[in-house]
Design a protein around this motif. Structure first.
Motif, PDB file in Angstrom:
ATOM      1  N   VAL A   1       1.260  12.423  -9.284  1.00 15.72           N
ATOM      2  CA  VAL A   1       0.396  13.600  -9.128  1.00 15.72           C
ATOM      3  C   VAL A   1       1.245  14.858  -8.980  1.00 15.72           C
ATOM      4  O   VAL A   1       0.944  15.894  -9.584  1.00 15.72           O
ATOM      5  N   GLU A   2       2.322  14.771  -8.211  1.00 17.46           N
ATOM      6  CA  GLU A   2       3.193  15.933  -8.028  1.00 17.46           C
ATOM      7  C   GLU A   2       3.796  16.389  -9.362  1.00 17.46           C
ATOM      8  O   GLU A   2       3.807  17.582  -9.671  1.00 17.46           O
ATOM      9  N   GLN A   3       4.272  15.438 -10.164  1.00 18.62           N
ATOM     10  CA  GLN A   3       4.826  15.779 -11.472  1.00 18.62           C
ATOM     11  C   GLN A   3       3.763  16.396 -12.375  1.00 18.62           C
ATOM     12  O   GLN A   3       4.013  17.376 -13.075  1.00 18.62           O
ATOM     13  N   PHE A   4       2.573  15.813 -12.338  1.00 17.75           N
ATOM     14  CA  PHE A   4       1.476  16.311 -13.157  1.00 17.75           C
ATOM     15  C   PHE A   4       1.106  17.738 -12.764  1.00 17.75           C
ATOM     16  O   PHE A   4       0.993  18.623 -13.619  1.00 17.75           O
ATOM     17  N   VAL A   5       0.923  17.976 -11.480  1.00 13.62           N
ATOM     18  CA  VAL A   5       0.538  19.304 -10.998  1.00 13.62           C
ATOM     19  C   VAL A   5       1.614  20.327 -11.356  1.00 13.62           C
ATOM     20  O   VAL A   5       1.307  21.432 -11.812  1.00 13.62           O
ATOM     21  N   HIS A   6       2.861  19.952 -11.197  1.00  8.06           N
ATOM     22  CA  HIS A   6       3.959  20.856 -11.549  1.00  8.06           C
ATOM     23  C   HIS A   6       3.882  21.231 -13.035  1.00  8.06           C
ATOM     24  O   HIS A   6       4.020  22.402 -13.399  1.00  8.06           O
TER      25      HIS A   6
ATOM     26  N   SER B   1       0.828  -1.209   0.000  1.00  5.55           N
ATOM     27  CA  SER B   1       0.000   0.000   0.000  1.00  5.55           C
ATOM     28  C   SER B   1       0.864   1.261   0.000  1.00  5.55           C
ATOM     29  O   SER B   1       0.584   2.222  -0.717  1.00  5.55           O
ATOM     30  N   LYS B   2       1.930   1.254   0.791  1.00  4.49           N
ATOM     31  CA  LYS B   2       2.840   2.408   0.847  1.00  4.49           C
ATOM     32  C   LYS B   2       3.514   2.638  -0.496  1.00  4.49           C
ATOM     33  O   LYS B   2       3.681   3.780  -0.924  1.00  4.49           O
ATOM     34  N   VAL B   3       3.895   1.558  -1.168  1.00  4.20           N
ATOM     35  CA  VAL B   3       4.534   1.671  -2.481  1.00  4.20           C
ATOM     36  C   VAL B   3       3.559   2.300  -3.467  1.00  4.20           C
ATOM     37  O   VAL B   3       3.906   3.213  -4.216  1.00  4.20           O
ATOM     38  N   ARG B   4       2.339   1.826  -3.448  1.00  9.41           N
ATOM     39  CA  ARG B   4       1.313   2.353  -4.366  1.00  9.41           C
ATOM     40  C   ARG B   4       1.072   3.844  -4.102  1.00  9.41           C
ATOM     41  O   ARG B   4       1.007   4.648  -5.027  1.00  9.41           O
ATOM     42  N   THR B   5       0.975   4.207  -2.824  1.00  7.44           N
ATOM     43  CA  THR B   5       0.769   5.611  -2.442  1.00  7.44           C
ATOM     44  C   THR B   5       1.958   6.467  -2.865  1.00  7.44           C
ATOM     45  O   THR B   5       1.781   7.575  -3.384  1.00  7.44           O
ATOM     46  N   GLU B   6       3.161   5.950  -2.662  1.00  5.37           N
ATOM     47  CA  GLU B   6       4.374   6.675  -3.057  1.00  5.37           C
ATOM     48  C   GLU B   6       4.375   6.959  -4.552  1.00  5.37           C
ATOM     49  O   GLU B   6       4.634   8.086  -4.988  1.00  5.37           O
ATOM     50  N   LEU B   7       4.071   5.957  -5.356  1.00  6.80           N
ATOM     51  CA  LEU B   7       4.068   6.128  -6.810  1.00  6.80           C
ATOM     52  C   LEU B   7       2.964   7.087  -7.254  1.00  6.80           C
ATOM     53  O   LEU B   7       3.171   7.912  -8.143  1.00  6.80           O
ATOM     54  N   LEU B   8       1.791   6.992  -6.624  1.00 11.54           N
ATOM     55  CA  LEU B   8       0.694   7.902  -6.946  1.00 11.54           C
ATOM     56  C   LEU B   8       1.070   9.340  -6.609  1.00 11.54           C
ATOM     57  O   LEU B   8       0.868  10.255  -7.409  1.00 11.54           O
TER      58      LEU B   8
END
Length: 128
Positions: free
Chosen positions: A93-98, A82-89
């Motif tokens: 999202v951060e790259q997209f928003v930037h 779950s942590k891995v999935r959250t990290e990748l998400l």
């Protein structure tokens, strides 16, 4: 096991990322055996020391478990997955928003575009 390496980050980190993506999508299932360090090095065409470094780091992150004389395995811990999935998400999202902020697109327009594209892909067609 096809993998394209880039010049932006160390190869061992790219190997770890490759494993994380497959763990997050459950392409690599919890408890599944993975190739030995030598096998993965040969399959990816990388130095065995690089494979060793990647596996050591994945062990430290508890992504894989390794016991003496037994093949390494993907973690059984659902919290780690779950942590891995959250990290990748979060990274995506951060790259997209930037990227979106750089071209100054209003949030409402972005949300509408995302909803439209997401629904189109779910229906199996892309008319974005």
């Amino acid at each position: 096991m096809p993998m394209q390496f880039d010049q932006r980050s160390p190869v061992y980190l790219q190997v770890i990322r490759w494993f994380k993506e497959r763990i997050a999508t459950e392409e690599l299932e919890r408890g599944q055996e993975i190739p030995s360090r030598r096998e993965i090095a040969a399959q990816l065409g990388i130095n065995p020391n690089t494979a060793q470094k990647a596996y050591k780091e994945m062990e430290e992150q508890h992504l894989i478990t390794t016991e003496r004389n037994v093949p390494s395995k993907i973690t059984m811990d659902p919290e780690i997955v779950s942590k891995v999935r959250t990290e990748l998400l979060n990274e995506a999202v951060e790259q997209f928003v930037h990227s979106i902020q750089a071209i100054q697109v209003p949030l409402e327009e972005v949300v509408t575009k995302i909803e439209h594209l997401y629904e189109s892909k779910e229906r199996g067609k892309i008319d974005a």
